[in-house]
Scaffold this motif. Structure first.
Motif, PDB file in Angstrom:
ATOM      1  N   VAL A   3       0.865  -1.178   0.000  1.00 55.40           N
ATOM      2  CA  VAL A   3       0.000   0.000   0.000  1.00 55.40           C
ATOM      3  C   VAL A   3       0.900   1.226   0.000  1.00 55.40           C
ATOM      4  O   VAL A   3       1.709   1.420   0.912  1.00 55.40           O
ATOM      5  CB  VAL A   3      -0.936   0.033   1.223  1.00 55.40           C
ATOM      6  CG1 VAL A   3      -1.677   1.372   1.291  1.00 55.40           C
ATOM      7  CG2 VAL A   3      -1.938  -1.111   1.168  1.00 55.40           C
ATOM      8  N   GLU A   4       0.786   2.023  -1.036  1.00 53.52           N
ATOM      9  CA  GLU A   4       1.549   3.260  -1.172  1.00 53.52           C
ATOM     10  C   GLU A   4       0.662   4.417  -0.719  1.00 53.52           C
ATOM     11  O   GLU A   4      -0.376   4.688  -1.321  1.00 53.52           O
ATOM     12  CB  GLU A   4       1.967   3.448  -2.630  1.00 53.52           C
ATOM     13  CG  GLU A   4       2.520   4.811  -2.967  1.00 53.52           C
ATOM     14  CD  GLU A   4       3.806   5.127  -2.240  1.00 53.52           C
ATOM     15  OE1 GLU A   4       3.808   6.105  -1.453  1.00 53.52           O
ATOM     16  OE2 GLU A   4       4.801   4.427  -2.461  1.00 53.52           O
ATOM     17  N   PRO A   5       1.034   5.107   0.380  1.00 59.36           N
ATOM     18  CA  PRO A   5       0.170   6.168   0.906  1.00 59.36           C
ATOM     19  C   PRO A   5       0.209   7.457   0.100  1.00 59.36           C
ATOM     20  O   PRO A   5      -0.605   8.351   0.333  1.00 59.36           O
ATOM     21  CB  PRO A   5       0.727   6.420   2.316  1.00 59.36           C
ATOM     22  CG  PRO A   5       1.685   5.297   2.575  1.00 59.36           C
ATOM     23  CD  PRO A   5       2.176   4.867   1.246  1.00 59.36           C
ATOM     24  N   TYR A   6       1.169   7.585  -0.819  1.00 54.27           N
ATOM     25  CA  TYR A   6       1.350   8.854  -1.513  1.00 54.27           C
ATOM     26  C   TYR A   6       1.344   8.661  -3.020  1.00 54.27           C
ATOM     27  O   TYR A   6       1.349   7.543  -3.527  1.00 54.27           O
ATOM     28  CB  TYR A   6       2.663   9.505  -1.053  1.00 54.27           C
ATOM     29  CG  TYR A   6       2.740   9.598   0.447  1.00 54.27           C
ATOM     30  CD1 TYR A   6       1.924  10.485   1.159  1.00 54.27           C
ATOM     31  CD2 TYR A   6       3.591   8.766   1.174  1.00 54.27           C
ATOM     32  CE1 TYR A   6       1.964  10.544   2.537  1.00 54.27           C
ATOM     33  CE2 TYR A   6       3.644   8.828   2.554  1.00 54.27           C
ATOM     34  CZ  TYR A   6       2.833   9.717   3.226  1.00 54.27           C
ATOM     35  OH  TYR A   6       2.876   9.774   4.596  1.00 54.27           O
ATOM     36  N   PRO A  56      -9.917   3.319   6.300  1.00 56.66           N
ATOM     37  CA  PRO A  56      -9.787   1.855   6.307  1.00 56.66           C
ATOM     38  C   PRO A  56      -9.176   1.314   5.015  1.00 56.66           C
ATOM     39  O   PRO A  56      -9.520   1.756   3.916  1.00 56.66           O
ATOM     40  CB  PRO A  56     -11.239   1.381   6.481  1.00 56.66           C
ATOM     41  CG  PRO A  56     -11.907   2.510   7.212  1.00 56.66           C
ATOM     42  CD  PRO A  56     -11.283   3.754   6.671  1.00 56.66           C
ATOM     43  N   LEU A  57      -8.280   0.356   5.156  1.00 54.65           N
ATOM     44  CA  LEU A  57      -7.650  -0.256   3.996  1.00 54.65           C
ATOM     45  C   LEU A  57      -8.657  -1.136   3.254  1.00 54.65           C
ATOM     46  O   LEU A  57      -9.548  -1.731   3.862  1.00 54.65           O
ATOM     47  CB  LEU A  57      -6.457  -1.106   4.440  1.00 54.65           C
ATOM     48  CG  LEU A  57      -5.293  -0.351   5.095  1.00 54.65           C
ATOM     49  CD1 LEU A  57      -4.237  -1.334   5.570  1.00 54.65           C
ATOM     50  CD2 LEU A  57      -4.681   0.646   4.115  1.00 54.65           C
ATOM     51  N   PRO A  58      -8.519  -1.241   1.930  1.00 53.72           N
ATOM     52  CA  PRO A  58      -9.496  -1.997   1.120  1.00 53.72           C
ATOM     53  C   PRO A  58      -9.253  -3.504   1.149  1.00 53.72           C
ATOM     54  O   PRO A  58      -9.169  -4.153   0.106  1.00 53.72           O
ATOM     55  CB  PRO A  58      -9.274  -1.411  -0.286  1.00 53.72           C
ATOM     56  CG  PRO A  58      -7.823  -1.048  -0.295  1.00 53.72           C
ATOM     57  CD  PRO A  58      -7.507  -0.573   1.097  1.00 53.72           C
ATOM     58  N   THR A 113      -5.670   4.270  12.145  1.00 52.28           N
ATOM     59  CA  THR A 113      -4.826   3.536  11.200  1.00 52.28           C
ATOM     60  C   THR A 113      -4.217   2.280  11.802  1.00 52.28           C
ATOM     61  O   THR A 113      -4.258   1.200  11.195  1.00 52.28           O
ATOM     62  CB  THR A 113      -3.710   4.452  10.665  1.00 52.28           C
ATOM     63  OG1 THR A 113      -4.300   5.553   9.974  1.00 52.28           O
ATOM     64  CG2 THR A 113      -2.795   3.698   9.713  1.00 52.28           C
ATOM     65  N   LEU A 114      -3.653   2.396  12.999  1.00 52.83           N
ATOM     66  CA  LEU A 114      -2.989   1.237  13.589  1.00 52.83           C
ATOM     67  C   LEU A 114      -3.950   0.083  13.869  1.00 52.83           C
ATOM     68  O   LEU A 114      -3.652  -1.076  13.524  1.00 52.83           O
ATOM     69  CB  LEU A 114      -2.245   1.654  14.852  1.00 52.83           C
ATOM     70  CG  LEU A 114      -1.152   0.691  15.326  1.00 52.83           C
ATOM     71  CD1 LEU A 114      -0.166   0.389  14.210  1.00 52.83           C
ATOM     72  CD2 LEU A 114      -0.431   1.267  16.521  1.00 52.83           C
ATOM     73  N   VAL A 150      -6.303  -6.277   9.409  1.00 52.82           N
ATOM     74  CA  VAL A 150      -6.035  -7.035   8.186  1.00 52.82           C
ATOM     75  C   VAL A 150      -4.915  -8.051   8.353  1.00 52.82           C
ATOM     76  O   VAL A 150      -4.573  -8.773   7.416  1.00 52.82           O
ATOM     77  CB  VAL A 150      -5.717  -6.093   7.001  1.00 52.82           C
ATOM     78  CG1 VAL A 150      -6.881  -5.144   6.741  1.00 52.82           C
ATOM     79  CG2 VAL A 150      -4.428  -5.318   7.247  1.00 52.82           C
ATOM     80  N   SER A 151      -4.316  -8.117   9.549  1.00 53.38           N
ATOM     81  CA  SER A 151      -3.245  -9.089   9.801  1.00 53.38           C
ATOM     82  C   SER A 151      -3.776 -10.228  10.655  1.00 53.38           C
ATOM     83  O   SER A 151      -4.665 -10.035  11.486  1.00 53.38           O
ATOM     84  CB  SER A 151      -2.063  -8.417  10.503  1.00 53.38           C
ATOM     85  OG  SER A 151      -2.434  -8.006  11.804  1.00 53.38           O
TER      86      SER A 151
END
Length: 262
Positions: free
Chosen positions: A120-123, A149-151, A177-178, A184-185
Motif C-alpha cells: 500500500v503506497e500512501p502517496y 480503512p484499507l481496502p 490507522t494502527l 487485516v493481519s
C-alpha cells in the motif's frame, strides 16, 4: 541518475570525444552501414557499463539507492527481510507492506521463496518507474490514504509491515490507522519508525507528506500500543534479536513486533 548517464554517453559520440568517433567518421563515406553499426555497438557497450548492476540495466541497484536516500525505514525493511524470515517463519507467507516506495519492498519480497507480497503506497506515484506501475496494474500495489480503512478483508495477510508512514500521522489518525493494520493481519504487525532526533523530513518531502515527520520515543510508542490494546509479540521479537545478533545487524530505525487482534 541513470538518465544522466545515458545522456553523457550520447554527448561523447556527438562531440567527438568518444575515442573512436574520428576513425568512424573518416570511414563513413566508404562504408556508412559499417560505421553506423560500430557506433551502435559502442553506444550499447557504454550504456551497459553505465547501468551495470544486478538485473537488467541494474534496475535493482537504482531502486535500492533511491530508497536509501529518501525513506530510511523503508530501506531498513529490505535489510531486515532475512531476519524477519528467521523470526516469523511461516508467517511470512502472505505479507503486506505499508509505506512510501512500497514497490521496492514488494519486489524484494516476491523474490523470496514461498512468499506472496502486496503493498500500500500512501502517496502519489506519478514519478514511479515502469516496474512499479506494473505492480499497480497487477493489483499487487495499491495507492490508498491510510487515514481511512484499507481496502482488504479482516486477516487478509499473515504479516503486516509498516515503515515511514506512521511518523507522519497525528495521534488522531493513528488511533484509526494502527487498529486497521491489526485488522487485516492474522499473525503479527512489524512497525519500523524513526528514532527521535536522528531522522528529519527533507524540505522537499514536506509538501508531499503534508506535515513534517514526528519521531517519537520507544516509550511513547509502547504506551500508544497499550492504549490500542496491541500486545508485544515477545516470541517473534526475541527470535529477531537473536538473528540480528548473529548477523551483527544494527537497525537505523526503531522496530516493534506486535500481535494481531484475536
Amino acid at each position: 541518475m541513470s538518465r544522466r548517464q545515458v545522456g553523457s554517453t550520447r554527448r561523447f559520440v556527438d562531440t567527438g570525444s568518444f575515442p573512436f568517433a574520428g576513425s568512424l567518421h573518416s570511414k563513413s563515406r566508404s562504408s556508412p552501414l559499417l560505421s553506423i553499426g560500430l557506433i551502435l555497438v559502442g553506444a550499447a557497450l557504454l550504456i551497459c557499463l553505465a547501468y551495470g548492476g544486478s538485473g537488467i540495466f541494474g534496475g535493482n541497484k537504482i531502486a535500492v539507492s533511491k530508497v536509501e536516500g529518501d525513506f530510511l525505514c523503508t530501506s531498513e525493511v529490505q535489510r531486515a527481510i532475512p531476519l524477519l524470515k528467521k523470526a516469523y517463519g511461516d508467517s511470512m507467507r502472505k505479507v503486506l507492506h505499508v509505506g512510501p516506495d512500497t514497490c521496492s519492498v514488494v519486489s524484494t519480497l516476491l523474490q523470496e521463496e514461498e512468499t506472496e507480497a502486496w503493498g500500500v503506497e500512501p502517496y502519489d506515484i506519478e514519478d514511479a518507474d515502469a516496474s512499479c506501475k506494473g505492480l499497480v496494474r497487477k493489483g499487487l500495489v495499491r495507492v490508498a490514504d491510510i487515514k481511512f480503512p484499507l481496502p482488504y478483508r479482516p486477516k487478509s495477510f499473515s504479516l503486516v509491515v509498516v515503515s515511514d508512514a506512521l511518523d507522519y500521522l497525528s495521534p488522531k489518525y493513528l488511533n484509526k490507522t494502527l487498529p486497521d493494520l491489526a485488522r487485516v493481519s492474522s499473525e503479527g504487525i512489524v512497525v519500523f519508525t524513526g528514532f527521535p532526533g536522528r531522522q528529519r523530513a527533507k524540505v522537499a518531502e514536506l509538501s508531499k507528506f503534508g506535515r513534517p515527520a514526528k519521531m517519537r520515543s520507544s516509550s511513547w510508542w509502547i504506551r500508544f500500543f497499550l492504549q490500542m490494546s496491541l500486545e508485544e509479540n515477545e516470541s517473534a521479537g526475541k527470535k529477531f534479536e537473536q538473528a540480528a545478533s548473529k548477523k551483527s545487524y544494527e537497525p537505523n530505525c526503531q522496530i516493534f513486533h506486535l500481535k494481531s487482534y484475536h
